[in-house]
Design a protein around this motif. Sequence first.
Motif, PDB file in Angstrom:
ATOM      1  N   PHE A   8      -7.304   3.374   2.687  1.00  0.00           N
ATOM      2  CA  PHE A   8      -6.567   2.245   3.266  1.00  0.00           C
ATOM      3  C   PHE A   8      -6.477   2.352   4.785  1.00  0.00           C
ATOM      4  O   PHE A   8      -6.416   1.356   5.494  1.00  0.00           O
ATOM      5  CB  PHE A   8      -5.141   2.170   2.698  1.00  0.00           C
ATOM      6  CG  PHE A   8      -5.088   1.727   1.269  1.00  0.00           C
ATOM      7  CD1 PHE A   8      -5.980   0.785   0.780  1.00  0.00           C
ATOM      8  CD2 PHE A   8      -4.138   2.239   0.393  1.00  0.00           C
ATOM      9  CE1 PHE A   8      -5.931   0.362  -0.540  1.00  0.00           C
ATOM     10  CE2 PHE A   8      -4.080   1.826  -0.924  1.00  0.00           C
ATOM     11  CZ  PHE A   8      -4.975   0.890  -1.395  1.00  0.00           C
ATOM     12  N   LEU A  57      -5.431   1.539  -8.827  1.00  0.00           N
ATOM     13  CA  LEU A  57      -5.266   1.963  -7.439  1.00  0.00           C
ATOM     14  C   LEU A  57      -6.616   2.142  -6.756  1.00  0.00           C
ATOM     15  O   LEU A  57      -6.843   1.655  -5.645  1.00  0.00           O
ATOM     16  CB  LEU A  57      -4.470   3.271  -7.391  1.00  0.00           C
ATOM     17  CG  LEU A  57      -4.234   3.864  -6.000  1.00  0.00           C
ATOM     18  CD1 LEU A  57      -3.295   2.982  -5.197  1.00  0.00           C
ATOM     19  CD2 LEU A  57      -3.652   5.267  -6.106  1.00  0.00           C
ATOM     20  N   ALA A  68      -3.115  -3.041   8.238  1.00  0.00           N
ATOM     21  CA  ALA A  68      -2.308  -2.735   7.046  1.00  0.00           C
ATOM     22  C   ALA A  68      -2.184  -1.225   6.827  1.00  0.00           C
ATOM     23  O   ALA A  68      -1.105  -0.711   6.542  1.00  0.00           O
ATOM     24  CB  ALA A  68      -2.905  -3.419   5.818  1.00  0.00           C
ATOM     25  N   PHE A  87       0.840  -1.209   0.000  1.00  0.00           N
ATOM     26  CA  PHE A  87       0.000   0.000   0.000  1.00  0.00           C
ATOM     27  C   PHE A  87       0.872   1.255   0.000  1.00  0.00           C
ATOM     28  O   PHE A  87       0.610   2.208  -0.736  1.00  0.00           O
ATOM     29  CB  PHE A  87      -0.904   0.027   1.242  1.00  0.00           C
ATOM     30  CG  PHE A  87      -2.104  -0.874   1.158  1.00  0.00           C
ATOM     31  CD1 PHE A  87      -2.429  -1.529  -0.030  1.00  0.00           C
ATOM     32  CD2 PHE A  87      -2.924  -1.059   2.266  1.00  0.00           C
ATOM     33  CE1 PHE A  87      -3.542  -2.361  -0.099  1.00  0.00           C
ATOM     34  CE2 PHE A  87      -4.040  -1.883   2.201  1.00  0.00           C
ATOM     35  CZ  PHE A  87      -4.341  -2.544   1.026  1.00  0.00           C
ATOM     36  N   PHE A  91     -10.975  -2.973  -1.037  1.00  0.00           N
ATOM     37  CA  PHE A  91     -10.509  -3.000   0.354  1.00  0.00           C
ATOM     38  C   PHE A  91     -11.617  -2.559   1.317  1.00  0.00           C
ATOM     39  O   PHE A  91     -11.801  -3.155   2.366  1.00  0.00           O
ATOM     40  CB  PHE A  91      -9.286  -2.088   0.476  1.00  0.00           C
ATOM     41  CG  PHE A  91      -8.616  -2.147   1.817  1.00  0.00           C
ATOM     42  CD1 PHE A  91      -7.899  -3.268   2.199  1.00  0.00           C
ATOM     43  CD2 PHE A  91      -8.693  -1.079   2.697  1.00  0.00           C
ATOM     44  CE1 PHE A  91      -7.279  -3.328   3.427  1.00  0.00           C
ATOM     45  CE2 PHE A  91      -8.074  -1.131   3.933  1.00  0.00           C
ATOM     46  CZ  PHE A  91      -7.363  -2.260   4.298  1.00  0.00           C
ATOM     47  N   ALA A 138      -8.485   0.098  -3.671  1.00  0.00           N
ATOM     48  CA  ALA A 138      -8.981   0.775  -2.472  1.00  0.00           C
ATOM     49  C   ALA A 138     -10.468   0.493  -2.244  1.00  0.00           C
ATOM     50  O   ALA A 138     -10.901   0.285  -1.114  1.00  0.00           O
ATOM     51  CB  ALA A 138      -8.724   2.267  -2.563  1.00  0.00           C
ATOM     52  N   ALA A 146      -6.628   7.216  -1.929  1.00  0.00           N
ATOM     53  CA  ALA A 146      -6.415   5.805  -1.634  1.00  0.00           C
ATOM     54  C   ALA A 146      -5.812   5.640  -0.245  1.00  0.00           C
ATOM     55  O   ALA A 146      -6.217   4.762   0.516  1.00  0.00           O
ATOM     56  CB  ALA A 146      -5.501   5.175  -2.677  1.00  0.00           C
ATOM     57  N   ARG A 147      -4.866   6.517   0.103  1.00  0.00           N
ATOM     58  CA  ARG A 147      -4.248   6.452   1.422  1.00  0.00           C
ATOM     59  C   ARG A 147      -5.307   6.608   2.517  1.00  0.00           C
ATOM     60  O   ARG A 147      -5.342   5.847   3.483  1.00  0.00           O
ATOM     61  CB  ARG A 147      -3.201   7.560   1.546  1.00  0.00           C
ATOM     62  CG  ARG A 147      -2.384   7.470   2.808  1.00  0.00           C
ATOM     63  CD  ARG A 147      -1.476   8.662   2.964  1.00  0.00           C
ATOM     64  NE  ARG A 147      -2.242   9.894   3.150  1.00  0.00           N
ATOM     65  CZ  ARG A 147      -1.694  11.087   3.437  1.00  0.00           C
ATOM     66  NH1 ARG A 147      -0.388  11.197   3.513  1.00  0.00           N
ATOM     67  NH2 ARG A 147      -2.449  12.137   3.606  1.00  0.00           N
ATOM     68  N   LEU A 176       2.326   1.846  -3.337  1.00  0.00           N
ATOM     69  CA  LEU A 176       1.264   2.293  -4.245  1.00  0.00           C
ATOM     70  C   LEU A 176       0.952   3.778  -4.066  1.00  0.00           C
ATOM     71  O   LEU A 176       0.860   4.518  -5.040  1.00  0.00           O
ATOM     72  CB  LEU A 176      -0.023   1.499  -3.997  1.00  0.00           C
ATOM     73  CG  LEU A 176      -0.227   0.202  -4.756  1.00  0.00           C
ATOM     74  CD1 LEU A 176      -1.503  -0.483  -4.265  1.00  0.00           C
ATOM     75  CD2 LEU A 176      -0.321   0.457  -6.245  1.00  0.00           C
TER      76      LEU A 176
END
Lengths: 293, 278
Positions: A110, B13, A169, A92, B20, B17, A106-107, A95
């Motif tokens: 996650f 990406l 994660a 991650f 997820f 996500a 995305a961060r 990425l």
Amino acid sequence: MDVANRKNIGWYLLFTLPLLIIFTIIVIIPFIIGIYYAFFEWDGINANPKVFVGMENFLTLFSDERFLKSTWLTVLFTVLSVISVNVVGLAFALLVTSKLKLANLARTMFFMPYLIGGLILGYIWQFVFLDVFTFVGEAVGLESIFFNWLLNENFALFALVFVFTWQMAGYVMIVYIAGIQGIPGELIEASKVDGASKWQRLMRITFPLLMPAFTISLFLTLSYGFKIYDVNLSLTGGGPANATELFAMNIYNEIFGYGNYGYGQAKAILFFVIIAAITLTQVYLTKKREVDM
Amino acid sequence: MRILSKWSREILLIVVALIFLSPIYIIFINSFKTRQELYENTLAFPEVFGFQFYTEAMEKMNFFSAFLNSMFVTVVSVVFIVILSSMTAWMLVRSGSRISTIIFMTLIATMLIPFQTLMMPLMQLVTGITGNLGIPLYNTLSGLVFMNIGFHAALSVFLYHGFIKSIPISLEEAATIDGASKFGVFWRIIFPILTPITATVMILNVILIWNDFLLPSLTLVDKELRTIPLSVFYFFGEFTIEWNLAMAGLTLTIIPVVIFYIIAQKYIIKGIGEGAIK
């Protein structure tokens, strides 16, 4: 003692004592009486006597099959979790540091599960395993993979690893991101000029320089993994048939479930010793291997 | 060619996500479905958004009361932790005496003790204090706050300690010459400088205390004192089979966290990073 000095001591006490008194009552004293309790046999009822048994509680541990099994499961769980959390977390991090436009979004996504908290995550995944997994299994025809893992003695532990990875994660990712951003850009540029491939750059530059971040992540996942309780409680409750009763839960059940206060406390002391030993060794070992910049 | 591959990487990406986070999506959409719809297709979007499960879940979880209890415990604990641990850390750094080093090392060392090692003797002590001395620590929200302060003292002092060491002492000396008391120096000069680390300390403690389950479950007995994790736990104990209701309940508990995350996202990610690295 002169006046100024006495005044300083007064200030010192005024600033530190309130916190230190609370800390002593909540952490230090229970720790000490906890060691004391570990040498007694007691059922937790104040009217009943505490019987001094010396080292017996600690010796019983080694022949307690439920406890030994729980220890083995915890070790297995922790090893699998450390690997999977760090692999996913590092992936991650790589990425979201790749300069993509959606990297920040995305961060954020996650990292989300970590904030929700273990107890609630466990319940969410209970439904996913119960309903979604079986649904997908029937739809795709992969019923040997997609079935309710929580009802299977072997797979329930993997389910725990799975959910724990989902939780941690993003957390570990944050640590790796900090590490990756700390790598000087010139170093990467220089290696490009020298004609290093992407893979070589990753193996020869990024990974070695990530050692400090790796130390921290390993330390965090090891101790979090070993101490897991909330997810364990809400996802499997220790079942099926004690197949996922990990260390922390075993201690809880021994004390508050079976009412073996002294014996349970002996387990709790051993738990502390193990946690202290692994984390200290691990920090010592990885600190030694870190690359100096 | 390059542009295309860049685009496909962006899409990849975001797909990763989204997958997820799909469990949260699944919980969310199913909380609106009728029981019939739920069993037909778990992944499909609901035909009509029905809120009947929400009203029922709120009632059965006693959601508002749990929310207020969680708010009270978290806010009051964090305020005390910030005040007490910043003051302590400052004195420990600035006095530089041997006793300060010993106190600091003791605090750090206790961070290795797992909660399970302390829980039973702590409960013995706390019920003993409540029963014999009449100080209401057991089965009260303020008692839980008191315990939270003790448990989170070490980490918070540790974080403040590291930050204070980097502040030049000359600032304080100038103020002391001007005749300000230690108290004045700390609150007027030092505490404002500590703002970045205070944010970190607050974020870390808010997350830990808000989500804490085991300690509140041991110390809070009365139904009306339950915090959010406790009310979810008992809710599941009683109504496991009714998944619609359960999912509405779970969504309710996630909403405050998401709002908090949206508001303080920048600080949370920064705070977690700092908290973990130090």
